[in-house]
Design a protein around this motif. Structure first.
Motif, PDB file in Angstrom:
ATOM      1  N   ALA A  20      68.964  12.509  30.435  1.00  0.00           N
ATOM      2  CA  ALA A  20      68.501  11.794  29.239  1.00  0.00           C
ATOM      3  C   ALA A  20      67.465  10.732  29.609  1.00  0.00           C
ATOM      4  O   ALA A  20      66.446  10.570  28.916  1.00  0.00           O
ATOM      5  CB  ALA A  20      69.682  11.155  28.520  1.00  0.00           C
ATOM      6  N   ALA A  21      67.706  10.004  30.719  1.00  0.00           N
ATOM      7  CA  ALA A  21      66.760   8.963  31.144  1.00  0.00           C
ATOM      8  C   ALA A  21      65.427   9.584  31.556  1.00  0.00           C
ATOM      9  O   ALA A  21      64.355   9.040  31.241  1.00  0.00           O
ATOM     10  CB  ALA A  21      67.352   8.152  32.294  1.00  0.00           C
ATOM     11  N   GLU A  22      65.476  10.710  32.252  1.00  0.00           N
ATOM     12  CA  GLU A  22      64.251  11.375  32.657  1.00  0.00           C
ATOM     13  C   GLU A  22      63.470  11.874  31.446  1.00  0.00           C
ATOM     14  O   GLU A  22      62.235  11.764  31.397  1.00  0.00           O
ATOM     15  CB  GLU A  22      64.582  12.547  33.587  1.00  0.00           C
ATOM     16  N   THR A  23      64.182  12.407  30.464  1.00  0.00           N
ATOM     17  CA  THR A  23      63.520  12.851  29.235  1.00  0.00           C
ATOM     18  C   THR A  23      62.837  11.683  28.534  1.00  0.00           C
ATOM     19  O   THR A  23      61.698  11.809  28.044  1.00  0.00           O
ATOM     20  CB  THR A  23      64.546  13.502  28.295  1.00  0.00           C
ATOM     21  N   GLN A  24      63.523  10.540  28.510  1.00  0.00           N
ATOM     22  CA  GLN A  24      62.947   9.360  27.869  1.00  0.00           C
ATOM     23  C   GLN A  24      61.693   8.892  28.617  1.00  0.00           C
ATOM     24  O   GLN A  24      60.681   8.545  27.999  1.00  0.00           O
ATOM     25  CB  GLN A  24      63.982   8.235  27.823  1.00  0.00           C
ATOM     26  N   ARG A  25      61.751   8.872  29.973  1.00  0.00           N
ATOM     27  CA  ARG A  25      60.594   8.446  30.752  1.00  0.00           C
ATOM     28  C   ARG A  25      59.418   9.398  30.556  1.00  0.00           C
ATOM     29  O   ARG A  25      58.267   8.971  30.430  1.00  0.00           O
ATOM     30  CB  ARG A  25      60.975   8.357  32.234  1.00  0.00           C
ATOM     31  N   LEU A  42      52.971   0.695  28.504  1.00  0.00           N
ATOM     32  CA  LEU A  42      54.013   1.717  28.363  1.00  0.00           C
ATOM     33  C   LEU A  42      53.946   2.723  29.504  1.00  0.00           C
ATOM     34  O   LEU A  42      54.972   3.167  30.025  1.00  0.00           O
ATOM     35  CB  LEU A  42      53.891   2.423  27.007  1.00  0.00           C
ATOM     36  N   LEU A  43      52.740   3.073  29.901  1.00  0.00           N
ATOM     37  CA  LEU A  43      52.585   3.978  31.033  1.00  0.00           C
ATOM     38  C   LEU A  43      53.075   3.311  32.316  1.00  0.00           C
ATOM     39  O   LEU A  43      53.732   3.955  33.153  1.00  0.00           O
ATOM     40  CB  LEU A  43      51.111   4.388  31.167  1.00  0.00           C
ATOM     41  N   SER A  44      52.771   2.043  32.478  1.00  0.00           N
ATOM     42  CA  SER A  44      53.262   1.304  33.651  1.00  0.00           C
ATOM     43  C   SER A  44      54.784   1.225  33.643  1.00  0.00           C
ATOM     44  O   SER A  44      55.435   1.328  34.692  1.00  0.00           O
ATOM     45  CB  SER A  44      52.678  -0.116  33.663  1.00  0.00           C
ATOM     46  N   LEU A  45      55.348   1.048  32.449  1.00  0.00           N
ATOM     47  CA  LEU A  45      56.807   0.997  32.328  1.00  0.00           C
ATOM     48  C   LEU A  45      57.429   2.310  32.761  1.00  0.00           C
ATOM     49  O   LEU A  45      58.445   2.336  33.468  1.00  0.00           O
ATOM     50  CB  LEU A  45      57.184   0.671  30.878  1.00  0.00           C
ATOM     51  N   ALA A  46      56.817   3.418  32.367  1.00  0.00           N
ATOM     52  CA  ALA A  46      57.334   4.728  32.776  1.00  0.00           C
ATOM     53  C   ALA A  46      57.222   4.901  34.287  1.00  0.00           C
ATOM     54  O   ALA A  46      58.121   5.441  34.932  1.00  0.00           O
ATOM     55  CB  ALA A  46      56.577   5.839  32.049  1.00  0.00           C
ATOM     56  N   ARG A  47      56.119   4.444  34.869  1.00  0.00           N
ATOM     57  CA  ARG A  47      55.963   4.557  36.314  1.00  0.00           C
ATOM     58  C   ARG A  47      56.967   3.663  37.049  1.00  0.00           C
ATOM     59  O   ARG A  47      57.466   4.013  38.118  1.00  0.00           O
ATOM     60  CB  ARG A  47      54.541   4.158  36.709  1.00  0.00           C
ATOM     61  N   THR A  48      57.259   2.506  36.461  1.00  0.00           N
ATOM     62  CA  THR A  48      58.221   1.594  37.074  1.00  0.00           C
ATOM     63  C   THR A  48      59.588   2.247  37.200  1.00  0.00           C
ATOM     64  O   THR A  48      60.313   2.043  38.177  1.00  0.00           O
ATOM     65  CB  THR A  48      58.336   0.309  36.232  1.00  0.00           C
ATOM     66  N   GLU A  49      59.966   3.051  36.222  1.00  0.00           N
ATOM     67  CA  GLU A  49      61.291   3.669  36.205  1.00  0.00           C
ATOM     68  C   GLU A  49      61.316   5.017  36.906  1.00  0.00           C
ATOM     69  O   GLU A  49      62.342   5.703  36.888  1.00  0.00           O
ATOM     70  CB  GLU A  49      61.767   3.820  34.765  1.00  0.00           C
ATOM     71  N   ASP A  50      60.220   5.417  37.517  1.00  0.00           N
ATOM     72  CA  ASP A  50      60.175   6.689  38.236  1.00  0.00           C
ATOM     73  C   ASP A  50      60.950   6.542  39.546  1.00  0.00           C
ATOM     74  O   ASP A  50      60.581   5.759  40.423  1.00  0.00           O
ATOM     75  CB  ASP A  50      58.719   7.071  38.515  1.00  0.00           C
ATOM     76  N   PHE A  63      58.813  11.269  27.960  1.00  0.00           N
ATOM     77  CA  PHE A  63      58.257  11.070  26.620  1.00  0.00           C
ATOM     78  C   PHE A  63      57.382   9.826  26.580  1.00  0.00           C
ATOM     79  O   PHE A  63      56.281   9.837  26.000  1.00  0.00           O
ATOM     80  CB  PHE A  63      59.393  10.949  25.613  1.00  0.00           C
ATOM     81  N   LEU A  64      57.871   8.744  27.190  1.00  0.00           N
ATOM     82  CA  LEU A  64      57.110   7.492  27.190  1.00  0.00           C
ATOM     83  C   LEU A  64      55.781   7.665  27.915  1.00  0.00           C
ATOM     84  O   LEU A  64      54.724   7.230  27.436  1.00  0.00           O
ATOM     85  CB  LEU A  64      57.947   6.397  27.852  1.00  0.00           C
ATOM     86  N   ALA A  65      55.833   8.328  29.075  1.00  0.00           N
ATOM     87  CA  ALA A  65      54.605   8.535  29.839  1.00  0.00           C
ATOM     88  C   ALA A  65      53.630   9.443  29.087  1.00  0.00           C
ATOM     89  O   ALA A  65      52.420   9.166  29.032  1.00  0.00           O
ATOM     90  CB  ALA A  65      54.943   9.126  31.207  1.00  0.00           C
ATOM     91  N   ASP A  66      54.137  10.519  28.490  1.00  0.00           N
ATOM     92  CA  ASP A  66      53.267  11.439  27.755  1.00  0.00           C
ATOM     93  C   ASP A  66      52.645  10.750  26.545  1.00  0.00           C
ATOM     94  O   ASP A  66      51.438  10.913  26.273  1.00  0.00           O
ATOM     95  CB  ASP A  66      54.059  12.670  27.304  1.00  0.00           C
ATOM     96  N   ALA A  67      53.467   9.977  25.818  1.00  0.00           N
ATOM     97  CA  ALA A  67      52.944   9.299  24.628  1.00  0.00           C
ATOM     98  C   ALA A  67      51.876   8.289  25.011  1.00  0.00           C
ATOM     99  O   ALA A  67      50.811   8.210  24.375  1.00  0.00           O
ATOM    100  CB  ALA A  67      54.092   8.611  23.886  1.00  0.00           C
ATOM    101  N   ALA A  68      52.140   7.510  26.078  1.00  0.00           N
ATOM    102  CA  ALA A  68      51.159   6.509  26.498  1.00  0.00           C
ATOM    103  C   ALA A  68      49.872   7.181  26.971  1.00  0.00           C
ATOM    104  O   ALA A  68      48.760   6.723  26.674  1.00  0.00           O
ATOM    105  CB  ALA A  68      51.743   5.644  27.613  1.00  0.00           C
ATOM    106  N   HIS A  69      50.023   8.276  27.730  1.00  0.00           N
ATOM    107  CA  HIS A  69      48.846   8.974  28.233  1.00  0.00           C
ATOM    108  C   HIS A  69      48.018   9.572  27.095  1.00  0.00           C
ATOM    109  O   HIS A  69      46.769   9.510  27.105  1.00  0.00           O
ATOM    110  CB  HIS A  69      49.284  10.075  29.204  1.00  0.00           C
ATOM    111  N   GLN A  70      48.702  10.141  26.107  1.00  0.00           N
ATOM    112  CA  GLN A  70      47.991  10.736  24.982  1.00  0.00           C
ATOM    113  C   GLN A  70      47.302   9.687  24.120  1.00  0.00           C
ATOM    114  O   GLN A  70      46.281   9.964  23.472  1.00  0.00           O
ATOM    115  CB  GLN A  70      48.969  11.547  24.121  1.00  0.00           C
TER     116      GLN A  70
END
Length: 442
Positions: free
Chosen positions: A214-219, A273-281, A221-228
Motif C-alpha cells: 500500500a505504501a509503495e502504491t501511494q509513493r 511532492l516529487l521530492s517527498l516521493a523520493r524521500t520515502e523511496d 501515485f505521488l511521484a507519477d502525479a507530481a511528474h505529470q
C-alpha cells in the motif's frame, strides 16, 4: 488451593506415624509387665521390685502410670487410680490391646490397655503417660511441615517465574522488534520463536507485506502525479512569461503577474511532492560517503543564477563536513531550507548557509534574520502542510520543513528549528551522525 490441602495431608500422615511409634512404646511397657505375671495354682501373681518400678516409670518428659488387674478386676500391682479408667465393657481379651485418650485428676493421658492370659481369664494391663512429648512432637511436626510448605511455595514461585520469563522472552523480543517498525521498515520478522508463536509472526509478516504494498502504491501515485504536473505547469509558466513580453493592454499586467505567481507556486508544490516521493523511496543508498560542503557549494552555484527577491543577501560559510548519506536527498533538503528562508524572511533578508562537523557528527544549517517561528509553533511547522503563524502572507505550501525533517530522519539525524544567532530570525539545522573513523574538524 492444592498446596494447603497437601500440607494438611502430610501433617496428618506424619503426626499419625509419630503417634503410632509412641503408642508402640507404651505397648512395649505393657508387654514387659505382662511378662512379670505368673500363674500359680490357678491364681495370677506379679512381683515388681522397686528397681523395676523405677525403670518402668522412667521418662525424661512425661509421667508414666501403670496398673495390673486380675481377671476379677482386683488390683494386683500399680496405680489404683487407673482402675476407674477401665470399665468392664472395655476389657480386652488375651493378646488384644486398645488405645485411647483419657483424663486422670484433670491431667490428659494416653492409655494402652492390654489383655493377658491369666489362667481362668484375662488380666488387664494398663499403661498411661502424660502428653508432653506428644505435644512437643506435634509442634515440631507442624513447624517442619510449615517450613517445608513455605520453602515449597518459594520454589514453586521461582519455578513459575522462571518458566513464565522463559516463555515470555521470545514475546518480549518480538514486542521490542515491532516497537521499532514503521512504514519505512517493513521487512519480515525473522526472529526464532517457539512453535506456538510462529503463526503470530507469520500474520505480522503478511500484514507488513500488505502495508509495504500500500505504501509503495501511494509513493508511485505521488511521484507519477507530481511528474505529470511538472510538464504542463512549466509550459503554462513559459506561455505566461511570453504573454507578458508581447504587446498587450497594461491593465492585464496585474492579472498576468498573479497567474505567474500561482503557476510558480503550483510548480514548486509539484517539485516538493516529487521530492517527498523520493524521500520515502526505500531503495535509495544512504551509505555513500559525502561532504556537506560540496552539497552546499552546488546549491550556492545554483542559487547564484536565480532571481532573488529585492534586497535578499544570500551568503555561505562552509567548512569540511564528512557524512554518510545520499547527496541528492540532502541537497533537496538544503534547497527546501533555503527556499523556505527566502520565502518567509521578507525583503532585505540576510540568509546564511553554513556547514561543519563536530564530535557528534556533521551539520548543515540555514539562518535568516526574518520574523522566525515561535518556539511553541516549531513542532507543528515541521509537519506536512502545516505553516507557522507568521507565514500568512507567503506563498509556501507547508512542505519544505517537513521534507527536510524526513530526509534528516532517513539519514539517522534530525532537523532542529533554533533561534538565530544574535538577533531575530530562525536557524534551521540538520544534524547527521558522525562517520565511523572520521576526525571532527576543529
Amino acid at each position: 488451593m492444592a498446596l494447603p490441602l497437601l500440607g494438611a495431608a502430610l501433617y496428618e500422615q506424619v503426626q499419625r506415624s509419630a503417634q503410632g511409634w509412641l503408642d508402640e512404646g507404651l505397648e512395649d511397657t505393657a508387654l514387659t509387665l505382662a511378662g512379670q505375671v505368673d500363674v500359680r495354682g490357678g491364681e495370677p501373681r506379679i512381683d515388681i521390685s522397686a528397681t523395676m518400678d523405677r525403670a518402668l516409670r522412667f521418662d525424661r518428659q512425661d509421667d508414666v502410670f501403670y496398673l495390673v488387674l486380675a481377671p476379677d478386676g482386683s488390683v494386683m500391682q500399680g496405680d489404683a487410680g487407673l482402675a476407674d479408667l477401665q470399665p468392664r465393657s472395655q476389657a480386652q481379651a488375651a493378646g488384644r490391646s486398645s488405645y485411647r485418650d483419657v483424663k486422670l485428676r484433670d491431667r490428659d493421658l494416653r492409655l494402652v490397655q492390654l489383655g493377658h492370659e491369666c489362667g481362668a481369664g484375662a488380666c488387664q494391663i494398663l499403661v498411661a503417660e502424660t502428653l508432653h512429648k506428644r505435644d512437643a512432637l506435634q509442634r515440631q511436626i507442624g513447624g517442619l511441615v510449615a517450613i517445608t510448605g513455605a520453602v515449597l511455595v518459594v520454589l514453586l514461585a521461582l519455578a513459575a517465574w522462571w518458566a513464565i520469563r522463559q516463555g515470555l522472552t521470545p514475546l518480549t523480543g518480538l514486542s521490542a522488534e515491532l516497537e521499532h517498525r514503521d512504514l519505512h521498515r517493513l521487512t519480515p520478522l525473522a526472529a526464532r520463536l517457539p512453535r506456538e508463536l510462529v503463526p503470530l509472526q507469520a500474520a505480522f509478516n503478511r500484514l507488513f507485506e500488505r502495508l509495504a504494498s500500500a505504501a509503495e502504491t501511494q509513493r508511485e501515485f505521488l511521484a507519477d502525479a507530481a511528474h505529470q504536473l511538472r510538464t504542463p505547469l512549466t509550459s503554462l509558466q513559459t506561455e505566461i512569461e511570453l504573454a507578458m513580453l508581447e504587446p498587450h493592454d497594461q491593465r492585464v499586467d496585474p492579472l498576468l503577474r498573479r497567474l505567474r505567481q500561482r503557476v510558480e507556486r503550483s510548480a514548486r508544490l509539484a517539485q516538493q511532492l516529487l521530492s517527498l516521493a523520493r524521500t520515502e523511496d526505500r531503495t535509495v543508498d544512504l551509505g555513500q560517503r559525502i561532504d556537506l560542503r560540496d552539497i552546499a557549494t552546488e546549491s550556492g552555484q545554483d542559487w547564484a543564477h536565480r532571481a532573488l527577491p529585492s534586497g535578499v543577501d544570500l551568503g555561505f560559510e562552509l567548512a569540511e563536513a564528512p557524512a554518510l548519506g545520499h547527496a541528492f536527498l540532502l541537497r533537496e533538503a538544503l534547497e527546501n531550507l533555503i527556499h523556505n528562508a527566502v520565502n518567509y524572511a521578507g525583503a532585505r533578508a540576510r540568509i546564511t548557509v553554513r556547514c561543519g562537523s563536530g564530535p557528534q557528527g556533521a551539520w548543515l544549517e540555514v539562518e535568516d534574520n526574518g520574523p522566525g517561528i515561535a518556539p511553541a509553533d516549531r513542532p507543528a511547522a515541521m509537519q506536512r502542510f502545516r505553516r507557522g503563524n507568521t507565514s500568512s502572507g507567503s506563498t509556501g505550501s507547508g512542505l519544505g520543513l517537513a521534507i527536510a525533517a524526513d530526509i534528516a530522519a532517513r539519514h539517522g539525524g534530525q532537523l532542529a528549528l533554533l533561534d538565530a544567532h544574535g538577533g531575530p530570525g530562525l536557524r534551521a539545522r540538520i544534524s547527521l551522525p558522525a562517520v565511523p573513523g572520521s576526525v571532527a574538524a576543529t
